[in-house]
Design a protein around this motif. Structure first.
Motif, PDB file in Angstrom:
ATOM      1  N   ASP A 173       5.726  35.473   0.237  1.00  0.00           N
ATOM      2  CA  ASP A 173       5.033  34.350  -0.627  1.00  0.00           C
ATOM      3  C   ASP A 173       5.454  33.281   0.043  1.00  0.00           C
ATOM      4  O   ASP A 173       4.461  32.167  -0.218  1.00  0.00           O
ATOM      5  CB  ASP A 173       5.736  34.487  -2.065  1.00  0.00           C
ATOM      6  N   ASP A 174       6.548  32.885   0.437  1.00  0.00           N
ATOM      7  CA  ASP A 174       6.668  31.498   1.141  1.00  0.00           C
ATOM      8  C   ASP A 174       5.843  31.025   2.000  1.00  0.00           C
ATOM      9  O   ASP A 174       5.113  29.938   2.397  1.00  0.00           O
ATOM     10  CB  ASP A 174       8.208  31.482   1.533  1.00  0.00           C
ATOM     11  N   ILE A 175       5.383  32.181   3.157  1.00  0.00           N
ATOM     12  CA  ILE A 175       4.568  31.943   4.114  1.00  0.00           C
ATOM     13  C   ILE A 175       3.088  31.441   3.312  1.00  0.00           C
ATOM     14  O   ILE A 175       2.379  30.719   4.117  1.00  0.00           O
ATOM     15  CB  ILE A 175       4.482  33.102   5.045  1.00  0.00           C
ATOM     16  N   GLN A 176       2.796  32.434   2.598  1.00  0.00           N
ATOM     17  CA  GLN A 176       1.532  32.221   1.727  1.00  0.00           C
ATOM     18  C   GLN A 176       1.295  30.879   1.389  1.00  0.00           C
ATOM     19  O   GLN A 176       0.175  30.121   1.394  1.00  0.00           O
ATOM     20  CB  GLN A 176       1.346  33.066   0.724  1.00  0.00           C
ATOM     21  N   THR A 177       2.311  30.343   0.580  1.00  0.00           N
ATOM     22  CA  THR A 177       2.327  28.841   0.234  1.00  0.00           C
ATOM     23  C   THR A 177       2.090  27.937   1.433  1.00  0.00           C
ATOM     24  O   THR A 177       1.587  26.991   1.093  1.00  0.00           O
ATOM     25  CB  THR A 177       3.601  28.772  -0.605  1.00  0.00           C
ATOM     26  N   SER A 178       2.974  28.011   2.456  1.00  0.00           N
ATOM     27  CA  SER A 178       2.910  26.992   3.491  1.00  0.00           C
ATOM     28  C   SER A 178       1.587  27.298   3.940  1.00  0.00           C
ATOM     29  O   SER A 178       0.872  26.166   4.543  1.00  0.00           O
ATOM     30  CB  SER A 178       4.124  27.304   4.530  1.00  0.00           C
ATOM     31  N   ILE A 179       0.787  28.337   4.246  1.00  0.00           N
ATOM     32  CA  ILE A 179      -0.421  28.442   5.029  1.00  0.00           C
ATOM     33  C   ILE A 179      -1.467  27.811   4.082  1.00  0.00           C
ATOM     34  O   ILE A 179      -2.536  27.132   4.462  1.00  0.00           O
ATOM     35  CB  ILE A 179      -0.558  30.070   5.346  1.00  0.00           C
ATOM     36  N   GLY A 180      -1.638  28.245   2.891  1.00  0.00           N
ATOM     37  CA  GLY A 180      -2.535  28.129   1.951  1.00  0.00           C
ATOM     38  C   GLY A 180      -2.698  26.583   1.507  1.00  0.00           C
ATOM     39  O   GLY A 180      -3.670  26.144   1.043  1.00  0.00           O
ATOM     40  N   PHE A 181      -1.522  25.609   1.817  1.00  0.00           N
ATOM     41  CA  PHE A 181      -1.693  24.172   1.368  1.00  0.00           C
ATOM     42  C   PHE A 181      -1.563  23.336   2.689  1.00  0.00           C
ATOM     43  O   PHE A 181      -0.853  23.889   3.484  1.00  0.00           O
ATOM     44  CB  PHE A 181      -0.599  24.107   0.436  1.00  0.00           C
ATOM     45  N   THR A 182      -2.047  22.125   2.661  1.00  0.00           N
ATOM     46  CA  THR A 182      -1.762  21.130   3.551  1.00  0.00           C
ATOM     47  C   THR A 182      -1.183  19.995   2.854  1.00  0.00           C
ATOM     48  O   THR A 182      -1.859  19.852   1.779  1.00  0.00           O
ATOM     49  CB  THR A 182      -2.657  20.851   4.376  1.00  0.00           C
ATOM     50  N   THR A 183      -0.372  19.084   3.758  1.00  0.00           N
ATOM     51  CA  THR A 183      -0.021  17.891   2.796  1.00  0.00           C
ATOM     52  C   THR A 183      -0.563  16.777   3.245  1.00  0.00           C
ATOM     53  O   THR A 183      -0.906  16.564   4.803  1.00  0.00           O
ATOM     54  CB  THR A 183       1.700  17.764   3.302  1.00  0.00           C
ATOM     55  N   ARG A 192       0.844  -1.426  -0.086  1.00  0.00           N
ATOM     56  CA  ARG A 192       0.175  -0.206  -0.091  1.00  0.00           C
ATOM     57  C   ARG A 192       0.670   1.247   0.042  1.00  0.00           C
ATOM     58  O   ARG A 192       0.772   2.001   0.780  1.00  0.00           O
ATOM     59  CB  ARG A 192      -0.873  -0.066   1.379  1.00  0.00           C
ATOM     60  N   PRO A 193       1.377   1.707  -1.110  1.00  0.00           N
ATOM     61  CA  PRO A 193       2.414   2.765  -1.323  1.00  0.00           C
ATOM     62  C   PRO A 193       1.515   4.071  -1.041  1.00  0.00           C
ATOM     63  O   PRO A 193       0.550   4.242  -1.744  1.00  0.00           O
ATOM     64  CB  PRO A 193       2.999   2.801  -2.805  1.00  0.00           C
ATOM     65  N   GLN A 194       1.938   5.041  -0.393  1.00  0.00           N
ATOM     66  CA  GLN A 194       1.429   6.270  -0.326  1.00  0.00           C
ATOM     67  C   GLN A 194       2.543   7.514  -0.777  1.00  0.00           C
ATOM     68  O   GLN A 194       3.535   7.324  -0.144  1.00  0.00           O
ATOM     69  CB  GLN A 194       0.888   6.519   1.042  1.00  0.00           C
ATOM     70  N   ILE A 195       1.950   8.565  -1.326  1.00  0.00           N
ATOM     71  CA  ILE A 195       2.620   9.738  -1.389  1.00  0.00           C
ATOM     72  C   ILE A 195       2.026  11.003  -0.819  1.00  0.00           C
ATOM     73  O   ILE A 195       0.866  11.056  -0.759  1.00  0.00           O
ATOM     74  CB  ILE A 195       3.087   9.832  -2.995  1.00  0.00           C
ATOM     75  N   ASP A 196       2.909  11.961  -0.588  1.00  0.00           N
ATOM     76  CA  ASP A 196       2.573  13.319  -0.053  1.00  0.00           C
ATOM     77  C   ASP A 196       2.040  14.084  -1.139  1.00  0.00           C
ATOM     78  O   ASP A 196       2.730  14.197  -2.184  1.00  0.00           O
ATOM     79  CB  ASP A 196       3.458  13.897   0.854  1.00  0.00           C
ATOM     80  N   VAL A 197       0.771  14.679  -1.005  1.00  0.00           N
ATOM     81  CA  VAL A 197       0.389  15.553  -2.197  1.00  0.00           C
ATOM     82  C   VAL A 197      -0.064  16.946  -1.344  1.00  0.00           C
ATOM     83  O   VAL A 197      -0.931  16.846  -0.172  1.00  0.00           O
ATOM     84  CB  VAL A 197      -1.062  14.817  -2.580  1.00  0.00           C
ATOM     85  N   GLU A 198       0.175  18.065  -1.872  1.00  0.00           N
ATOM     86  CA  GLU A 198      -0.404  19.124  -1.232  1.00  0.00           C
ATOM     87  C   GLU A 198      -1.531  19.598  -1.854  1.00  0.00           C
ATOM     88  O   GLU A 198      -1.918  19.656  -3.135  1.00  0.00           O
ATOM     89  CB  GLU A 198       0.610  20.394  -1.758  1.00  0.00           C
ATOM     90  N   VAL A 199      -2.592  19.746  -1.031  1.00  0.00           N
ATOM     91  CA  VAL A 199      -3.995  20.113  -1.102  1.00  0.00           C
ATOM     92  C   VAL A 199      -4.223  21.539  -0.444  1.00  0.00           C
ATOM     93  O   VAL A 199      -3.815  21.696   0.642  1.00  0.00           O
ATOM     94  CB  VAL A 199      -4.752  18.919  -0.324  1.00  0.00           C
ATOM     95  N   PRO A 200      -4.926  22.317  -1.435  1.00  0.00           N
ATOM     96  CA  PRO A 200      -5.245  23.884  -0.921  1.00  0.00           C
ATOM     97  C   PRO A 200      -6.106  23.690   0.155  1.00  0.00           C
ATOM     98  O   PRO A 200      -7.155  22.867   0.277  1.00  0.00           O
ATOM     99  CB  PRO A 200      -5.862  24.154  -2.162  1.00  0.00           C
ATOM    100  N   ARG A 201      -6.031  24.516   1.267  1.00  0.00           N
ATOM    101  CA  ARG A 201      -6.698  24.407   2.393  1.00  0.00           C
ATOM    102  C   ARG A 201      -8.076  25.493   1.793  1.00  0.00           C
ATOM    103  O   ARG A 201      -7.954  26.383   1.088  1.00  0.00           O
ATOM    104  CB  ARG A 201      -6.154  25.367   3.536  1.00  0.00           C
TER     105      ARG A 201
END
Length: 318
Positions: free
Chosen positions: A276-286, A74-83
């Motif tokens: 910009d970096d903070i915006q990306t980190s806040i706007g998405f969750t893994t 059961r392989p799994q990968i990390d995907v960035e999903v918009p909050r």
């Protein structure tokens, strides 16, 4: 990539045994042919040697078995999903040291412009609030999805004496708590929250940074900090030039203690990049996504290739 059930990798043991058996059988066939036939006879019997093609179907088949084993794990990968939702409090230092002109045109003007761009770029569903601090903390815009109100608040910053970093964090936490209480009363699920604090100096009045960090940890709210300005910044007070270097160490400690990220920016351009970096980190969750069907498809493709090559070259299945 991670495996949800790595114990299934034990199936690689029989695959390894199969490979060993294949190698042994190949060597036996070679010795048998040399023993019972002379080389000229072999050349007449088999004028066109298959070479690497003889082993290609077997290799593909074994690879298919390996990939199937990975699929069983059961392989799994990390995907960035918009909050869709979050609460973000933008905290800005409005102490007199923000008049320093080591950043063009000055620290406070560049900070205001960059923060406005940051707020405007956050997802529409985010609650955004603005808190400023000098000798005390002030709520310029309570958290809401009206981002324009926050942008307008950042356009009317007024400088004052003192640097109450701790109070700025505690006031922000209170705003986050009140927003969460309203969401709870309306049956809305709990949403993540984060504080983004920009400052150029050392905490001089009000609550200590340690007190603020403890409260943020208890509330589960990370504080990301931006140490803004250069070590050579100065301001003129009553005709006297006073140095106002950035206290990055204290801000980094606050960020690290609360699970946030400490940044440093010595120019308007660098500050834009930080936001910009903070915006990306806040706007998405893994999130982890199961990719088992895709891995099975790869294994099936390898098996089909093995069968196709074997039929094409040897008129039989491997």
């Amino acid at each position: 990539m991670s495996l949800a059930s790595p114990v299934w990798l034990l199936l690689l043991l029989p695959v390894a045994a199969l490979v060993a058996s294949y190698v042994v059988q190949a060597k036996r066939r070679s010795r048998y042919a040399v023993t019972f036939a002379t080389l000229p006879m072999l050349e007449r019997l088999i004028p066109a040697k298959p070479g690497w093609r003889r082993h290609a179907p077997a290799v593909l088949l074994v690879l298919g078995f390996v990939v199937l084993t990975v699929a069983a794990s059961r392989p799994q990968i990390d995907v960035e999903v918009p909050r869709e939702r979050a609460t973000v409090i933008v905290v800005v230092d409005v102490s007199l040291s923000m008049e320093a002109t080591d950043v063009t045109p000055d620290r406070i003007s560049a900070a205001s412009d960059a923060a406005q761009g940051f707020v405007a770029g956050l997802p529409d569903g985010f609650n955004v609030g603005i808190v400023t601090f000098a000798g005390a903390a002030t709520v310029l815009a309570p958290p809401s999805t009206d981002h324009q109100a926050s942008v307008a608040a950042l356009d009317r910053l007024v400088l004052d004496e003192g640097t109450a970093i701790g109070d700025g964090v505690l006031t922000s936490l209170a705003q986050i708590a009140s927003t969460a209480a309203v969401d709870g009363a309306t049956g809305t699920e709990e949403v993540p929250a984060q504080i983004v604090l920009l400052s150029d100096g050392t905490n001089t009045v009000g609550s200590s940074i340690d007190q603020a960090a403890t409260s943020a940890i208890d509330a589960g709210v990370p504080v990301s900090t931006i140490a803004y300005g250069t070590p050579d910044g100065t301001v003129d007070v009553n005709g006297e030039t006073i140095p106002v270097p950035v206290d990055q160490a204290s801000l980094d400690a606050l960020a690290q203690a609360t699970g946030g990220t400490g940044y440093a920016a010595e120019s308007a351009e660098a500050l834009d990049q930080v936001y910009d970096d903070i915006q990306t980190s806040i706007g998405f969750t893994t999130e982890q996504r199961d990719v088992t069907p895709w891995v099975i498809a790869v294994a099936l493709l390898l098996g089909l290739l093995a069968a196709g090559f074997s039929l094409r070259w040897f008129a039989r299945l491997p």
